[in-house]
Design an enzyme around this catalytic site. Structure first.
Site, PDB file in Angstrom:
ATOM      1  N   ALA A   1       0.804  -1.228  -0.128  1.00 38.53           N
ATOM      2  CA  ALA A   1      -0.109   0.155   0.002  1.00 38.53           C
ATOM      3  C   ALA A   1       0.943   1.131  -0.047  1.00 38.53           C
ATOM      4  CB  ALA A   1      -0.828   0.120   1.242  1.00 38.53           C
TER       5      ALA A   1
ATOM      6  N   GLU B   1       4.056  -5.632   7.432  1.00 33.80           N
ATOM      7  CA  GLU B   1       3.547  -4.516   7.974  1.00 33.80           C
ATOM      8  C   GLU B   1       3.987  -4.424   9.231  1.00 33.80           C
ATOM      9  OE1 GLU B   1       0.208  -5.630   4.992  1.00 33.80           O
ATOM     10  OE2 GLU B   1       1.778  -6.754   6.111  1.00 33.80           O
TER      11      GLU B   1
ATOM     12  N   GLY C   1       0.024  -4.982   1.082  1.00 36.36           N
ATOM     13  CA  GLY C   1      -1.464  -4.908   0.183  1.00 36.36           C
ATOM     14  C   GLY C   1      -1.025  -5.687  -1.146  1.00 36.36           C
TER      15      GLY C   1
END
Length: 262
Positions: A69, A136, A113
């Protein structure tokens, strides 16, 4: 039909499929709100378009499917902004509702993502250069597009926990062994193989394709008894369509079927 999107490149093919390329190579195809909005809009546009029976989703360039992301877009967001904006929901929910098959052709890094987007697709074809991960944890956060849930269902608790807690990457060979990727191909032939597979799916009865997709997805959401009952009812229902008559007649007559989606 012309498809103009700022973050996607679209190729429609006469064989009944379309290639959707995440087109932000300068950011390794990082996922941002504009990209998810474009993807949702394209899925809306082809949901009922009979000329597109299957999609291939891949990334621009030679390095990444999607490297994650867009951190720059998220870094300064507050909890209130993330919550009220329901960040990531648009892309996730629209893909989940799409009734036609989506094949992920992972040509490089599919991280965070990007890995989650690949798992949202119906199955993953991987280049030998593909790398998967949910890193993450390195940013002090966690997966937010279903990564902790889908990865665990696909590869099991131990590998999923290993990946989300350490942030390590899984290569293509391990991804195939673990059930994350369906098949692995040489990097140079990935898209040719994906196109051939998409064309094969597009040549099937679109009604049967949608029913089979629903059946397999239901297996992850319900009990065995309920799933088998759902499968049987959908199986019975396919006998209401001309495609069933055509498919079985073609088999008996030893010829190739011509499905009309009726």
């Amino acid at each position: 039909m012309t498809d103009a999107y700022s973050t996607l490149a679209i190729e429609r093919h006469a064989d009944g499929y379309a290639v959707v390329t995440l087109n932000r190579p300068e950011a390794l195809n990082a996922l941002n709100s504009a990209l998810f909005a474009d993807l949702a809009a394209f899925l809306d546009a082809v949901e009922h378009d009979d000329t597109v029976r299957c999609l291939i989703l891949t990334g621009a360039g030679d390095k990444a499917f999607a490297a994650g992301a867009d951190i720059k877009e998220m870094a300064d967001q507050t909890y209130a902004q993330m919550y009220t904006g329901n960040f990531f929901a648009l892309g996730h929910d629209r893909i989940v509702r799409f009734r036609k098959p989506i094949i992920a052709a992972v040509n490089g890094f599919a991280l965070g993502g990007g890995c989650e987007l690949a798992m949202l697709c119906d199955f993953i074809l991987a280049s030998e250069k593909a790398k998967f991960g949910q890193p993450e944890i390195n940013l002090g956060v966690a997966p937010g597009i279903g990564g902790s849930q889908r990865l665990t269902r696909l590869v099991g608790k131990s590998k999923a926990m290993d990946m989300v807690l350490t942030g390590r990457m899984m290569d293509a060979a391990e991804a195939e062994r673990s059930g994350l990727a369906s098949r692995v191909f040489p990097h140079e032939t990935l898209m040719d193989e994906a196109r051939a597979i998409a064309a094969r799916i597009a040549a099937q009865s679109p009604l049967a394709v949608m029913a089979n997709k629903e059946m397999v997805n239901t297996a992850l959401e319900t009990t065995l008894t309920q799933g088998v009952q759902f499968e049987r009812r959908l199986f019975h229902s396919l006998f209401a369509f001309e495609d069933q008559k055509e498919g079985m007649a073609a088999f008996v007559e030893k010829r190739k079927p011509s499905f009309k989606g009726k």
